[in-house]
Write a protein that holds these residues in place. Structure first.
Motif, PDB file in Angstrom:
ATOM      1  N   SER A   1       0.839  -1.196   0.000  1.00  0.00           N
ATOM      2  CA  SER A   1       0.000   0.000   0.000  1.00  0.00           C
ATOM      3  C   SER A   1       0.871   1.242   0.000  1.00  0.00           C
ATOM      4  O   SER A   1       2.091   1.164   0.164  1.00  0.00           O
ATOM      5  CB  SER A   1      -0.930   0.015   1.225  1.00  0.00           C
ATOM      6  N   GLY A   2       0.233   2.374  -0.194  1.00  0.00           N
ATOM      7  CA  GLY A   2       0.904   3.658  -0.041  1.00  0.00           C
ATOM      8  C   GLY A   2       2.103   3.857  -0.937  1.00  0.00           C
ATOM      9  O   GLY A   2       2.106   3.503  -2.127  1.00  0.00           O
ATOM     10  N   ILE A   3       3.158   4.422  -0.367  1.00  0.00           N
ATOM     11  CA  ILE A   3       4.369   4.772  -1.125  1.00  0.00           C
ATOM     12  C   ILE A   3       5.002   3.537  -1.745  1.00  0.00           C
ATOM     13  O   ILE A   3       5.437   3.558  -2.902  1.00  0.00           O
ATOM     14  CB  ILE A   3       5.372   5.488  -0.200  1.00  0.00           C
ATOM     15  N   GLY A   4       5.075   2.437  -0.995  1.00  0.00           N
ATOM     16  CA  GLY A   4       5.688   1.221  -1.504  1.00  0.00           C
ATOM     17  C   GLY A   4       4.968   0.672  -2.717  1.00  0.00           C
ATOM     18  O   GLY A   4       5.600   0.205  -3.676  1.00  0.00           O
ATOM     19  N   ALA A   5       3.628   0.722  -2.710  1.00  0.00           N
ATOM     20  CA  ALA A   5       2.856   0.228  -3.846  1.00  0.00           C
ATOM     21  C   ALA A   5       3.110   1.080  -5.084  1.00  0.00           C
ATOM     22  O   ALA A   5       3.249   0.554  -6.198  1.00  0.00           O
ATOM     23  CB  ALA A   5       1.371   0.217  -3.505  1.00  0.00           C
ATOM     24  N   VAL A   6       3.176   2.397  -4.911  1.00  0.00           N
ATOM     25  CA  VAL A   6       3.441   3.275  -6.051  1.00  0.00           C
ATOM     26  C   VAL A   6       4.835   3.000  -6.618  1.00  0.00           C
ATOM     27  O   VAL A   6       5.015   2.927  -7.840  1.00  0.00           O
ATOM     28  CB  VAL A   6       3.305   4.752  -5.647  1.00  0.00           C
ATOM     29  N   LEU A   7       5.815   2.824  -5.745  1.00  0.00           N
ATOM     30  CA  LEU A   7       7.159   2.523  -6.223  1.00  0.00           C
ATOM     31  C   LEU A   7       7.192   1.214  -7.013  1.00  0.00           C
ATOM     32  O   LEU A   7       7.839   1.122  -8.056  1.00  0.00           O
ATOM     33  CB  LEU A   7       8.128   2.450  -5.043  1.00  0.00           C
ATOM     34  N   ALA A   8       6.497   0.203  -6.507  1.00  0.00           N
ATOM     35  CA  ALA A   8       6.445  -1.073  -7.220  1.00  0.00           C
ATOM     36  C   ALA A   8       5.839  -0.894  -8.604  1.00  0.00           C
ATOM     37  O   ALA A   8       6.350  -1.420  -9.608  1.00  0.00           O
ATOM     38  CB  ALA A   8       5.653  -2.091  -6.408  1.00  0.00           C
ATOM     39  N   GLU A   9       4.755  -0.144  -8.690  1.00  0.00           N
ATOM     40  CA  GLU A   9       4.104   0.090  -9.979  1.00  0.00           C
ATOM     41  C   GLU A   9       5.033   0.824 -10.945  1.00  0.00           C
ATOM     42  O   GLU A   9       5.154   0.440 -12.119  1.00  0.00           O
ATOM     43  CB  GLU A   9       2.828   0.906  -9.771  1.00  0.00           C
ATOM     44  N   ARG A  10       5.692   1.863 -10.470  1.00  0.00           N
ATOM     45  CA  ARG A  10       6.552   2.660 -11.349  1.00  0.00           C
ATOM     46  C   ARG A  10       7.764   1.858 -11.835  1.00  0.00           C
ATOM     47  O   ARG A  10       8.160   1.956 -12.999  1.00  0.00           O
ATOM     48  CB  ARG A  10       7.019   3.930 -10.624  1.00  0.00           C
ATOM     49  N   LEU A  11       8.353   1.077 -10.962  1.00  0.00           N
ATOM     50  CA  LEU A  11       9.525   0.296 -11.354  1.00  0.00           C
ATOM     51  C   LEU A  11       9.143  -0.820 -12.323  1.00  0.00           C
ATOM     52  O   LEU A  11       9.892  -1.126 -13.256  1.00  0.00           O
ATOM     53  CB  LEU A  11      10.223  -0.259 -10.120  1.00  0.00           C
ATOM     54  N   LEU A  12       7.984  -1.421 -12.136  1.00  0.00           N
ATOM     55  CA  LEU A  12       7.522  -2.426 -13.093  1.00  0.00           C
ATOM     56  C   LEU A  12       7.254  -1.793 -14.461  1.00  0.00           C
ATOM     57  O   LEU A  12       7.558  -2.393 -15.498  1.00  0.00           O
ATOM     58  CB  LEU A  12       6.254  -3.103 -12.578  1.00  0.00           C
ATOM     59  N   GLU A  13       6.679  -0.593 -14.461  1.00  0.00           N
ATOM     60  CA  GLU A  13       6.431   0.115 -15.717  1.00  0.00           C
ATOM     61  C   GLU A  13       7.735   0.378 -16.472  1.00  0.00           C
ATOM     62  O   GLU A  13       7.748   0.419 -17.707  1.00  0.00           O
ATOM     63  CB  GLU A  13       5.720   1.445 -15.444  1.00  0.00           C
ATOM     64  N   ARG A  14       8.812   0.544 -15.745  1.00  0.00           N
ATOM     65  CA  ARG A  14      10.121   0.774 -16.363  1.00  0.00           C
ATOM     66  C   ARG A  14      10.792  -0.516 -16.812  1.00  0.00           C
ATOM     67  O   ARG A  14      11.888  -0.492 -17.364  1.00  0.00           O
ATOM     68  CB  ARG A  14      11.018   1.510 -15.366  1.00  0.00           C
ATOM     69  N   GLY A  15      10.162  -1.643 -16.540  1.00  0.00           N
ATOM     70  CA  GLY A  15      10.734  -2.920 -16.943  1.00  0.00           C
ATOM     71  C   GLY A  15      11.817  -3.435 -16.022  1.00  0.00           C
ATOM     72  O   GLY A  15      12.618  -4.289 -16.411  1.00  0.00           O
ATOM     73  N   GLU A  16      11.837  -2.979 -14.777  1.00  0.00           N
ATOM     74  CA  GLU A  16      12.855  -3.391 -13.825  1.00  0.00           C
ATOM     75  C   GLU A  16      12.489  -4.739 -13.180  1.00  0.00           C
ATOM     76  O   GLU A  16      11.322  -5.146 -13.161  1.00  0.00           O
ATOM     77  CB  GLU A  16      13.008  -2.344 -12.721  1.00  0.00           C
ATOM     78  N   GLU A  17      13.498  -5.403 -12.653  1.00  0.00           N
ATOM     79  CA  GLU A  17      13.270  -6.638 -11.904  1.00  0.00           C
ATOM     80  C   GLU A  17      12.889  -6.267 -10.479  1.00  0.00           C
ATOM     81  O   GLU A  17      13.587  -5.492  -9.824  1.00  0.00           O
ATOM     82  CB  GLU A  17      14.528  -7.503 -11.899  1.00  0.00           C
ATOM     83  N   LEU A  18      11.781  -6.830 -10.011  1.00  0.00           N
ATOM     84  CA  LEU A  18      11.241  -6.405  -8.734  1.00  0.00           C
ATOM     85  C   LEU A  18      11.135  -7.576  -7.770  1.00  0.00           C
ATOM     86  O   LEU A  18      10.628  -8.640  -8.104  1.00  0.00           O
ATOM     87  CB  LEU A  18       9.840  -5.808  -8.955  1.00  0.00           C
ATOM     88  N   TRP A  19      11.653  -7.349  -6.552  1.00  0.00           N
ATOM     89  CA  TRP A  19      11.508  -8.291  -5.433  1.00  0.00           C
ATOM     90  C   TRP A  19      10.724  -7.575  -4.348  1.00  0.00           C
ATOM     91  O   TRP A  19      11.047  -6.440  -3.975  1.00  0.00           O
ATOM     92  CB  TRP A  19      12.877  -8.704  -4.891  1.00  0.00           C
TER      93      TRP A  19
END
Length: 229
Positions: free
Chosen positions: A11-29
């Motif tokens: 939720s919150g800031i962490g969820a937005v960061l996850a969304e933005r990094l995925l949009e950039r095609g980054e590998e996310l853990w």
């Protein structure tokens, strides 16, 4: 492709960061407290990988990670998760102090320790999403503010220790932000909540991404984000 580990992505800031990094095609853990939560995060953030570990019990993080696949290289570790429990010093029980310090301070220290080999390999970046309470303490905020003041010290020490090896460290100090935590704070304060009065999580996420995207000749060490109105 850069790899990032985020706590508090639900939720919150962490969820937005996850969304933005995925949009950039980054590998996310994404760190989840249990297997059910991990499945929820993978369902929400398609393509993301998860690690299971309870920030409320930092002594068990090392054992938990030993049973799972871990990132070999890590370009950033984003500490976003946190808890808050308001109360006067004369009333807060030990349990409230322990839970707050575990999640907000001890767990970030232990998670950083465990991820440092992967961060050093990538000359990565550690970002601590702190709080205005990490700079100033007010009545009834003692446990939370103490944990955040400690988090500031952790970040500063880590920066001195890892600078020569190329690991960068940034602390972001948001003011009151429109997140589920802020809803809980207002409930504890007995006040009506109006999200429009506070910083949008997207604005804090932009500050975090700006630090991550800074050129290698610069290290953004501290960012304070205050409400614009």
């Amino acid at each position: 492709m850069a790899a990032h580990l985020i706590t508090g992505a639900g939720s919150g800031i962490g969820a937005v960061l996850a969304e933005r990094l995925l949009e950039r095609g980054e590998e996310l853990w994404l760190l989840a407290r249990d297997a059910r939560r991990a499945a929820e995060l993978r369902g929400r953030f398609t393509g993301a990988k998860t690690l299971v570990g309870d920030l409320g019990d930092p002594a068990k993080l090392s054992w938990a990670f030993g049973q799972q696949q871990m990132p070999i290289r890590l370009d950033s570790l984003l500490h976003v998760a946190g808890v808050v429990e308001l109360g006067q010093v004369g009333e807060l029980p030990v349990k409230a102090w322990q839970e707050t310090l575990n999640v907000n301070l001890v767990a970030p220290a232990e998670l950083t320790r465990l991820m440092l080999p992967s961060l050093r390999l990538a000359k990565g970046h550690v970002v601590f999403v702190n709080s205005g309470a990490g700079l100033n303490a007010h009545a009834e905020w003692s446990a939370y503010a103490a944990s955040k003041h400690g988090l500031r010290a952790l970040a500063d020490s880590l920066r001195h220790e890892e600078h020569a090896g190329g690991v960068r460290v940034t602390t972001v100090y948001p003011g009151r932000t429109a997140t589920p935590m802020q809803v809980k704070v207002h409930q504890q304060e007995g006040r009506e909540y109006d999200a429009a009065r506070f910083i949008a999580p997207e604005s804090v996420a932009k500050a975090v991404l700006a630090a991550l995207d800074a050129s290698r000749d610069a290290e953004i060490t501290d960012i304070t984000v205050r409400p614009g109105q």
